[in-house]
Design an enzyme around this catalytic site. Structure first.
Site, mmCIF file in Angstrom:
data_model
loop_
_atom_site.group_PDB
_atom_site.id
_atom_site.type_symbol
_atom_site.label_atom_id
_atom_site.label_comp_id
_atom_site.label_asym_id
_atom_site.label_seq_id
_atom_site.Cartn_x
_atom_site.Cartn_y
_atom_site.Cartn_z
ATOM 1 N N CYS A 188 -4.719 14.657 9.392
ATOM 2 C CA CYS A 188 -5.714 14.356 8.362
ATOM 3 C C CYS A 188 -5.749 15.466 7.316
ATOM 4 O O CYS A 188 -6.290 15.281 6.230
ATOM 5 C CB CYS A 188 -7.086 14.171 8.984
ATOM 6 S SG CYS A 188 -7.466 15.408 10.231
ATOM 7 N N GLU A 236 -14.662 10.470 10.262
ATOM 8 C CA GLU A 236 -13.731 11.246 9.445
ATOM 9 C C GLU A 236 -12.625 10.283 9.068
ATOM 10 O O GLU A 236 -11.932 9.755 9.928
ATOM 11 C CB GLU A 236 -13.193 12.413 10.282
ATOM 12 C CG GLU A 236 -12.418 13.422 9.476
ATOM 13 C CD GLU A 236 -11.256 13.970 10.272
ATOM 14 O OE1 GLU A 236 -11.461 14.550 11.338
ATOM 15 O OE2 GLU A 236 -10.108 13.777 9.810
#
Lengths: 504, 504
Positions: free
Chosen positions: A280, A243
């Protein structure tokens, strides 16, 4: 907390003062290879452990982390300055994840058991398929979640639940927290099913080792791409589930700007600065109508916002020196924390649709920390054209009055059509679409999807949060005309364990 | 059949005579780019078509292929020499696959719909997730199945069913068959949802094009690795689902050798030479007890076997000149087809456990065609040690008396333990485990898994045959707190289409 010698790779500093902290020695390449070899040797037994027993051990890890919670939170606060309240919350998320995966493996859903009964007249054999653990997994801990995406975080919990031993490469910014958490895992799990190592060289050695079957990673685009390359260039390539980078566009439709403009501006500032912008899922791009007061409302809200210190001095430097950001006009700057000399200020820049094309390369490079960009659009067509040029994201959000009591019934159909068109574009570049909400705060549930097209992740079919995060660590095997007595019980004809199966 | 000009890439020859056949012109890079751009433009409408309508169109393609079956089979026989009986069977498999995927998308199982209801007291939002088509897919047709793994084969059928437009790169050895099949797809499907191109340069251009979202491939290890590299090195990498190379080990346990030795030897020869040994599931390695008559029984069966011509003159050369194969002692050679001057002979070489380590690099390089290796083992430990050194495979097979009336009750428990140990090792390197059967003949069903660890495939989590082959072309999107009126009907709160959903 035990004191360890400071190793070559230990760069932990106190984010509040910049002073060096006690570190942990780097693991040698030989030691790292011994850890992954031992994990491989433990692999069959861990995979073969009945699911209820594996679930019980995961719950014991959760209990152990809670019992040690005060020490863990204190260490994490020293190393990250994220504050006890946030870290206690993150610890609850971490233990909650472990218990969620325990429940999932007890249910057996994740096995995706499929059965095709034999049909000799059609020449069809008996076929029984389910998913099995890949084998030893390597997890790279993230810096910004020292608990929930670190040593006992989602990657580790889902891989252990799947039946894979795990070797974690600790993040260099919270090595002592990592060791405290690892002590619990080592104590509660069978020997060699879990191991922790420190240092970049050890991490690379783990990726290159033939026993490693898959990798979980949360971190930067640059770091992730480099590690992914190592995994692909092996004689036997292995999957790298990374990710990496996400801008998380948020679109404010005209009706929402009119109905809830002030609230949206204030919520945007709160979401942008939550955790000092180190998520994020930080809403990095806010698309607002060029007409109306949205731009000024956001400027006011950001001007009134404050923030604390970033995780490391190096992140602070990257934030302050982010390439090219000063070429975008400043819309507003908030306050730094007067009590923290290393604090940074929230900052929002501004782009209009005329300058969007030129600004796009600057927008696309994720700026970690409490920074965002407000982008004004002049029409629905203008908005759609800009959204179509975005790279992959974890999330895309829309604020509208559709479906709310505030909606004007006369114009609601047209508004719905506009939102549908925006969502169609966002769904091509985002893993999760949010209505009248904010991307920060990722619920750990069955239907969560924390993924998205590259560069959000390296594999858009997978998620690193939620129940289906376990799928990354499994591969199917089908048994053809296999004697019942030799089948795993989950595939036996009488289904003695009662797992969910699809049969045809 | 229309006559086309012969293009640079057209290398089709008559396998029975070696004479050149009428070819099809190579597609230019510009044309290929126009095809994939048009597919991208058609992408949203194809994805949005209600599932029953997409299913109906897939069935119409199947009907259209059947209506044109005689011409298709005739063309394929001219180009591949596989014979009408086999090709008629392959056409049935091809149309059956299309109908199977039609039924799957009607059922909605493949959507993997998940629902988490909101729990405001716990701060949990409403989350609804399902899988959506990736977008335009490129499929590389295989040489050895001119119908079932070619233009309208499993990759194309599953991608179209998923809602992805498909551009197929035809295999250069059956371009006229490819065109005949493509005419049906083009006629029955909406404009630009399907396209066919010819030639290597066009294929490479498709992989590099930004509109391409995923690739399906069945072919050689070398070719697949090279194409996979192109997909990885793009600015936005895309998944490459390749089925590459498999040895398909078969283990004959001692009890089975005693009970059914002759039948096993004869069935091995039949499976090895089926389709002239040109199957990815050809049983390339046969492990038999060193003691007893198995080795001689196999030698006799192979000696009595015959075969025809390979697909191309180049495959024949590779078969005859396969590097290093002559360094393994010959066990037996069968007959070539006296009526076919280009025919090859079946051939089985021999390795014992003392020479296994030295022979392994030669064994591992797949020799396409009716060639196999018999490997003798002296003990269970010897067998297990050899199996542990195998690379990834599509299948692993075991012949034993376990579970059969022939089993000796006194020794059955010990025999079962031995098979279990063999299966444990095979399951680490094979996607499908077969008991008392042969790997050739891959049933197209729900529970099929035609996959396996590298180099069998590039992604061991996926299959290219069976219902779950559709999963490769889908990625999830989650909707958070999304108004019901804007949700896809499959995720709406009342579930108006009644799709299977897991809710929590």
């Amino acid at each position: 907390m035990t004191t360890k010698t400071t190793g070559a790779d230990s760069t932990a500093t106190d984010p509040r003062t910049g002073d060096p902290l006690t570190g942990v020695a780097a693991t040698s390449v030989d030691e790292a290879e011994a850890l992954i070899s031992a994990a491989a040797a433990a692999s069959s037994d861990w995979a073969a452990l009945p699911r209820p027993k594996r679930a019980r051990l995961l719950r014991r890890v959760a209990d152990g982390l809670e019992a040690k919670g005060a020490a863990i939170v204190a260490a994490a606060d020293t190393e990250t300055a994220l504050g006890p309240a946030r870290l206690e919350n993150e610890l609850r998320r971490t233990t909650g994840q472990l218990r969620m995966f325990a429940a999932e493996i007890e249910s057996g859903h994740y096995l995706q058991a499929l059965v095709t009964e034999a049909d000799p007249t059609a020449g069809v054999p008996d076929l029984r398929r389910m998913r099995f653990p890949r084998g030893p997994v390597v997890v790279f801990a993230a810096s910004n979640f020292p608990l929930a995406f670190s040593v006992a975080g989602g990657d580790t919990a889902s891989a252990l639940a799947a039946g894979c031993p795990v070797v974690v490469k600790a993040h260099e910014n919270h090595p002592v927290t990592a060791e405290l958490v690892a002590e619990v895992l080592r104590r509660e799990l069978p020997d060699d099913v879990f191991a922790l190592c420190h240092g970049r060289e050890a991490g690379t050695a783990l990726l290159e080792h033939p026993a490693t079957t898959a990798v979980g990673f949360t971190g930067s685009l640059q770091g992730g791409v480099a590690l992914a390359r190592i995994c692909r260039d092996r004689p036997v390539p292995i999957p790298f589930f990374g990710e990496l980078s996400s801008l998380n566009p948020v679109v404010v439709m005209e009706d929402a700007a009119t109905a809830y403009g002030l609230r949206i501006a204030q919520e945007f500032a709160a979401s942008l600065t939550l955790g000092n912008g180190q998520f994020c899922t930080k809403p990095g791009l806010l698309f607002v109508p060029a007409d109306g007061p949205m731009r000024e409302l956001v400027a006011d809200a950001i001007g009134a916002s404050t923030t604390g210190v970033l995780l490391t001095a190096s992140m602070r430097e990257h934030y302050l020196d982010h390439p090219g950001h000063e070429r975008l006009p400043l819309l507003a700057r908030g306050q730094s924390d007067p009590g923290s000399p290393l604090s940074v200020s929230p900052e929002v820049r501004f782009v209009d649709s005329a300058s969007y094309d030129e600004a796009l390369p600057l927008l696309i490079a994720e700026r970690f920390g409490p920074a965002g960009v407000v982008i004004t659009y002049t029409s629905q067509a203008d908005l759609i054209a800009m959204l179509k040029r975005l790279p992959g994201n974890l999330t895309g959000s829309v604020h509208s009055t559709v479906g709310s009591p505030d909606a004007d019934p006369k114009t609601d159909l047209a508004a719905a059509a506009q939102v549908r068109a925006v969502a169609e574009v966002l769904s091509k570049c985002s893993g999760r679409l949010i209505h009248n909400g904010w991307p920060t705060g990722v619920a750990v549930t069955l239907a969560q999807h924390h993924g998205g097209p590259f560069p959000a992740t390296t594999d858009a079919a997978t998620t690193s949060v939620g129940v289906t995060a376990i799928e990354r660590w499994l591969i199917p095997v089908a048994y053809q005309d296999w004697p019942d007595s030799l089948l795993p019980p989950e595939l036996q004809r009488a289904n003695p364990l009662g797992v969910p199966r699809r049969e045809a």
